[in-house]
Design a protein around this motif. Structure first.
Motif, short mmCIF file in Angstrom:
data_model
loop_
_atom_site.label_atom_id
_atom_site.label_comp_id
_atom_site.label_asym_id
_atom_site.label_seq_id
_atom_site.Cartn_x
_atom_site.Cartn_y
_atom_site.Cartn_z
N UNK A 430 0.83 -1.21 0.00
CA UNK A 430 0.00 0.00 0.00
C UNK A 430 0.86 1.26 0.00
N UNK A 431 2.02 1.17 0.66
CA UNK A 431 2.85 2.36 0.82
C UNK A 431 3.77 2.59 -0.37
N UNK A 432 3.84 1.60 -1.27
CA UNK A 432 4.71 1.74 -2.43
C UNK A 432 3.88 1.86 -3.70
N UNK A 433 4.43 2.56 -4.71
CA UNK A 433 3.71 2.60 -5.99
C UNK A 433 3.80 1.24 -6.68
N UNK A 434 2.73 0.79 -7.30
CA UNK A 434 2.77 -0.47 -8.01
C UNK A 434 2.53 -0.22 -9.49
N UNK A 435 3.44 -0.73 -10.29
CA UNK A 435 3.29 -0.57 -11.73
C UNK A 435 2.57 -1.79 -12.26
N UNK A 436 1.52 -1.54 -13.06
CA UNK A 436 0.78 -2.67 -13.59
C UNK A 436 1.34 -3.03 -14.97
N UNK A 437 1.72 -4.27 -15.12
CA UNK A 437 2.27 -4.69 -16.41
C UNK A 437 1.14 -5.14 -17.33
N UNK A 438 1.54 -5.55 -18.52
CA UNK A 438 0.55 -5.94 -19.51
C UNK A 438 -0.25 -7.15 -19.04
N UNK A 439 -1.29 -7.46 -19.74
CA UNK A 439 -2.23 -8.50 -19.30
C UNK A 439 -1.70 -9.91 -19.49
N UNK A 440 -2.61 -10.78 -19.75
CA UNK A 440 -2.31 -12.21 -19.84
C UNK A 440 -1.12 -12.49 -20.75
N UNK A 441 -0.22 -13.29 -20.29
CA UNK A 441 0.96 -13.58 -21.08
C UNK A 441 0.75 -14.82 -21.93
N UNK A 442 1.69 -15.04 -22.80
CA UNK A 442 1.62 -16.19 -23.69
C UNK A 442 1.63 -17.50 -22.92
N UNK A 443 2.24 -17.43 -21.73
CA UNK A 443 2.36 -18.65 -20.95
C UNK A 443 0.99 -19.23 -20.61
N UNK A 444 0.05 -18.32 -20.34
CA UNK A 444 -1.27 -18.79 -19.98
C UNK A 444 -1.94 -19.49 -21.15
N UNK A 445 -1.65 -19.00 -22.36
CA UNK A 445 -2.21 -19.69 -23.54
C UNK A 445 -1.72 -21.12 -23.55
#
Lengths: 844, 269
Positions: A430-445
């Protein structure tokens, strides 16, 4: 993705337990500083205990206080002198032992060795106490160090003592004299194969030490007690340091000598040093390489990775701190705690962070996402933590205290990981900024494709997997129980290499001690006792496993010879030597006493005379009890597996039963102790694992709310262990006490995989109304990736432990890694086909 | 064998000082070595001129696990002018060594002479006596602890004055000057009133504490000579201990040189 909405619906279904979890989550995200500081205070409180941590360099820690073999061993040690030793093995590169330069060094080293801390006795070829008589006066019996044996008896200097022998005296010896001394030693059964090999190319200086132990604390209080405690903890290291320094000095004085160190003291230090060395090298590898890398690929967030690494460090620090609070000693197995805790702690934070990141990606706000993640994960994290704790607590069934300690400390570490994961971690994020990366990766496919494959090929997979598993498990009985303490260390450890060398070239570190008590005081002088003892020595010497037998009969035979004018044919026990016309006086009849009594008195008086002639530290106390009722036989063995040790022990005890039923015989030694404890430990650990299995299965039935699935879970929970031990049998085959705990330990972890997979499968069946095929696919989609990655982390982590130089730990690491890998494969390839088979008709 | 430790023979027989004189003289010396030597000389002076004695000795050996075993010995001693004393010990127990007799001539310089009569063999054997440091009859007492005290056998260093059980004592460090001692030094507690030894601490060659002997139950004979009737030797390294009890002390029993030779050994029982 309909997952979120589905879960929202679930809230209403679930009881107020869920709302309580949500309340807790809200509290954490709304008061991050408070939670952060509170959790840090808890941590520091626990960590403060670390200042009480102490290393215990003593192999005895492997045995419970009431271990019957330890009790017997201690009793033997107390009746005779302690036989803890440090052995300095010398090999001349050129020339034999009986060259002048080598003898000078041995004499010098023998004298220096007397200054070893806690030393009470030093044995070498040069100070071996020879007995002989002068031809001029056969009633003048001389007892002196080998180097004092004169070339011509007329030259005997009655003041000659080992310590006063000078290099010049040795220089002055003729070749004949050297050869004579060599022959004396090589013909003396007390020395050959113990202090020197028959080829006269390897010799040893053996230092007996009486290191203070816990029993010396009795009756002490306050400061004195603390002082004694410190002394007990440091004594062994002091001896080892001194002996190592001696080794360096010998190498410098005489570069022609190879110097090696073995003995109980060196073993004790090896336990402590190897464990400590492991902790210092393996823990950083874990913390700096394996975990951050693995985490980053899973969580894909810098702050998340930092948070997780902190959780891991905190869990280790907390566990080690609690260890200190509880007064648990640092022993070799316990040194693996950081690696194990680090590995175990990864999973908790990962699950929390993965859900959090997913929610963020779906557009939730930070606080909402975290509350949601806590809500979803609280139950699974709690459940998996508690099964893991149960698994590690089964180690308390072990007969080996350090393994109990390992289980308890890791259990505390896992508990800390759970606590910090749901308090510190969310607050920190909560106290740190969180960067959101791109969505579902190829691995999930790829995971989806894999799920399709499993569903499509289920009818092939089931038989193939069954056959493969059974095929591997068939090898399981090929495993052999073995606890050889020399082999607890790999070949990078000096102690192992030097001990192997000594066993091959001189004498064995594996020993057996037998204390044989006659029927009454002074019983050892009975002719019958002596001849029985002699028969046992003969029997023991015939065994191929035996290198050397040290027995009082050898002393008596030599005395009998010297008391009969050094006549060669009188080298026999007094009674037997009568046949050779020795001790003629006994043949003259005497009124009132029978021959047996007279032989007994003669033997007793020989002993008295010999005792009166020995210098300090060379006395008989290590062989004969002070009431002369018992004697100690010391048997040196080749490197034997513990099964061979037990078999030999059985053979000897049968011999005693048949041939010496009236004598009280007690046998033990470190080798015997390790052999027994290894054996017993396996059975108690199997019992422990069985209990854990029952407990965990009940927990699963309750948690999954399905009797059928709870029972089905037994298959993916048990089969991986059996498969792993099967694979072990194929490639290694030796099972020591370190491996016996793997079943209990991995059970707790393996169950986690099963729980995650089954709970997702059930969720799909119950809440989404999917059929079994679709439910399997759903389970793969939701937890497939997470399970794969956590398993990879766990396998890597335990493989790092596999790098330990301490074989007990490295084998434990490798076998655990195999078990976990097998568990994942079985969860993915065997469990789903089974589910589809059993559930096929009930598709809604 | 001899009498007991520190009780001693003559050499300074003529001195015959009172304890007060000795204490005064000791008080005046400031050099620690000289002062230690003065204490040793006073000890010797207080135990000179007793002539000959007989006594019975019981040794109780105790191992670390508490098992006990006894030795019983009769001891005859003869004070020798100008040299160490002569001693004859006859063993009564253990039974199997009953009648075994041990004759010693201790010497101020060089090794003592030792003979042992073995009744089973009916022969006197001479044994090499360079091994003073070995245990006596398997006990915690070494031969050198039991042989007669001679001033010349040690160098001294006075440590301090102290008290034991309310008695004022001198504490003196002694360093053996004779060959083959098992000790690097000993520390002796001697009372100032009668110059009796109350305690000796023994240190091994590496300088570690090895044993402590405590002496108690003092009785006076011939209005002059004190004998401790109980001596407890504790080995700090092995945890074993030996208690020696003395009884039936007799002085001036008419022993002479003829009672202390090889032929007397055979008829000693």
């Amino acid at each position: 993705m309909s997952k979120t909405t589905n879960q929202e619906q679930n809230i209403s279904k679930h009881s107020n337990q869920q709302t309580r979890t949500v309340k807790f989550g809200r509290f954490v995200v709304n008061h991050p500083w408070f939670v952060l500081i509170a959790s840090l205070l808890l941590l520091f409180g626990a960590m403060y205990g670390a200042k009480f941590l102490e290393i215990k360099p003593d192999y005895r820690v492997f045995f419970a206080e009431d271990n019957p073999q330890l009790v017997a061993f201690d009793h033997i040690q107390d009746t005779y002198d302690k036989a803890d030793n440090a052995m300095i093995v010398l090999t001349p590169k050129e020339g034999g032992v009986f060259s002048k330069e080598t003898l000078k060094t041995i004499q010098w080293l023998t004298e220096k060795a007397w200054h070893t801390p806690y030393s009470t006795r030093v044995d070498s070829v040069t100070n071996y106490q020879h007995t002989w008589v002068t031809p001029e006066d056969e009633d003048y019996m001389l007892v002196g160090a080998l180097l004092c044996v004169p070339a011509k008896s007329a030259d005997f200097d009655s003041t000659c003592e080992h310590e006063s022998v000078t290099p010049e005296m040795i220089d002055g010896m003729s070749q004949d004299q050297l050869e004579r001394l060599e022959q004396i030693v090589l013909n003396e059964p007390q020395v050959v194969n113990r202090m020197i090999n028959p080829q006269s190319s390897v010799t040893a200086v053996n230092i007996t030490v009486q290191v203070p132990d816990d029993k010396d604390l009795e009756g002490l209080e306050g400061e004195e007690r603390e002082k004694k405690k410190t002394e007990i903890m440091t004594a062994t290291q002091k001896v080892a340091d001194f002996v190592r320094d001696l080794k360096a000095q010998v190498e410098e004085r005489n570069p022609n000598l190879e110097v090696r160190l073995t003995g109980v003291v060196m073993m004790n230090t090896a336990f402590a040093e190897t464990g400590l060395g492991d902790m210092m090298t393996l823990t950083p590898i874990m913390l700096l390489l394996v975990i951050p890398l693995a985490l980053f690929f899973m969580v894909r967030s810098v702050s998340g990775t930092i948070g997780s690494v902190l959780i891991i460090i905190f869990s280790i620090a907390g566990a080690m701190g609690m260890e200190g609070w509880l007064g648990i000693f640092l022993t070799a197995p316990v040194f693996s705690v950081p690696t194990v805790v680090a590995t175990m702690a990864v999973a908790d934070s990962v699950h929390l962070l993965v859900t959090y990141m997913q929610s963020l990606r779906h557009g939730m706000a930070k606080k909402e996402a975290m509350v949601e993640s806590i809500r979803i994960n609280m139950m699974p994290i709690f459940l998996t933590s508690i099964t893991t704790v149960i698994g590690f607590l089964t180690m308390n069934f072990s007969d080996v205290p350090p393994l109990q300690d390992l289980g308890n400390v890791v259990a505390m570490g896992v508990t800390f990981a759970f606590i910090f994961s749901i308090t510190f971690l969310p607050a920190f994020i909560m106290l740190l900024p969180t960067k959101v990366s791109s969505g579902r990766s190829a691995k999930h496919e790829k995971m989806d494709q894999f799920a399709d494959f499993v569903v499509a090929k289920r009818k092939v997979l089931l038989p193939i997997m069954t056959v493969v598993c059974i095929g591997i498990i068939a090898f399981l009985p090929k495993n052999e129980l073995n606890d050889e303490f020399v082999k607890y260390f790999d070949k990078t450890i000096d102690f192992r290499v030097d001990s192997d060398y000594t066993a091959e070239n001189l004498t064995g570190l594996y020993t057996m001690f037998y204390s044989i008590q006659g029927e009454k005081e002074n019983g050892i002088h009975e002719p019958k006792f002596m001849s029985t003892l002699q028969a046992f020595v003969k029997f023991a010497e015939q065994q191929p496993e035996v290198i050397h037998v040290q027995s009082y009969t050898d002393v008596m035979k030599r005395l009998n010879k010297s008391m009969n004018a050094d006549r060669e044919e009188c080298y026999a026990l007094p009674e037997k030597s009568l046949n050779e016309n020795c001790n003629q006086v006994l043949k003259e009849a005497e009124e009132g006493t029978d021959l047996n009594t007279r032989i007994r008195e003669l033997t007793a008086q020989f002993t008295l005379m010999y005792e009166m002639s020995l210098p300090k530290g060379m006395d008989l106390n290590n062989q004969v009890s002070s009431d002369k009722a018992g004697t100690r036989v010391q048997i040196a063995l080749h490197n034997l597996s513990s099964i061979e040790v037990l078999a030999l022990e059985e053979k000897f005890s049968q011999w005693f039963e048949q041939n010496a039923p009236d004598y009280e015989v007690q046998g033990s030694s470190p080798a015997v102790m390790f052999a027994h404890v290894g054996q017993n430990n396996i059975y108690s650990m199997l019992e422990g694992t069985a209990w854990a299995l029952v407990l965990i299965s009940l927990l699963l039935i309750f948690a999954l709310r399905s009797l059928k699935l709870g029972l089905l879970s037994l298959i993916p929970n048990i089969v991986p262990m059996a498969v792993a031990f099967g694979i072990w049998a194929i490639f290694q085959g030796q099972v020591g006490m370190g491996l016996s705990v793997v079943t209990g330990m991995t059970l707790g972890i393996v169950v986690d995989d099963t729980v995650h997979f089954l709970s997702k499968y059930l969720r799909a069946r119950r809440e989404k109304g999917l059929d079994s095929h679709a439910a399997v696919k759903y389970a793969f989609q939701t937890v497939g990736m997470a399970l794969t990655v956590t398993t990879i982390v766990l396998v890597l982590g335990f493989l790092v432990l596999g790098m330990s130089h301490y074989v007990m730990n490295s084998h434990m690491g490798i076998l655990t890694a195999i078990t976990l890998a097998a568990a994942l494969i079985i969860d993915f390839l065997l469990l789903p086909p089974l589910l589809m088979l059993l559930d096929r008709k009930k598709a809604k | 064998m001899k009498k007991f430790l520190i009780l001693a023979s003559l050499f300074l027989a003529s001195v015959g000082v009172s304890a007060d004189d000795a204490n005064k003289r000791i008080a005046e010396i400031s050099d620690a070595k000289e002062k230690g030597l003065a204490v040793a000389k006073a000890m010797k002076a207080h135990n000179t001129g007793w002539g000959d004695s007989e006594a019975k000795m019981t040794m109780i050996l105790r191992d670390k696990s508490g098992n006990e075993t006894d030795r019983k010995v009769r001891v005859k001693s003869l004070e020798v002018e100008g040299d160490g004393d002569k001693g004859l010990s006859v063993f009564d127990e253990p039974r199997d060594v009953e009648g075994t007799a041990f004759l010693t001539y201790s010497h101020i310089e060089g090794n003592d002479d030792q003979w042992l009569y073995l009744p089973a063999l009916k022969r006197v054997k001479r044994i090499s006596s360079s091994n003073k440091s070995g245990p006596w009859m398997g006990s915690e007492f070494a031969y050198e602890d039991l042989s007669s005290f001679e001033v010349e056998k040690y160098d001294y260093k006075f440590l301090r004055e102290d008290e034991i059980d309310g008695e004022k004592v001198y504490v003196v460090e002694s360093y053996p000057t004779y060959d083959n001692s098992g000790y690097s030094k000993t520390i002796t507690w001697v009372d100032q009133e009668h110059f009796r030894v109350h305690r000796i601490e023994f240190f091994d060659q590496k300088g570690d504490a090895l044993k402590t002997m405590e002496v108690s139950d003092f009785k006076q004979y011939l209005d002059k000579y004190w004998r401790g009737h109980k001596q407890v030797m504790t080995n700090h390294q092995t945890g074993k201990s030996t208690v020696v009890k003395w009884s039936d002390y007799q002085f001036n029993t008419g022993l002479d040189e003829d009672d202390f030779n090889k032929s007397s050994l055979k008829r000693a029982r």
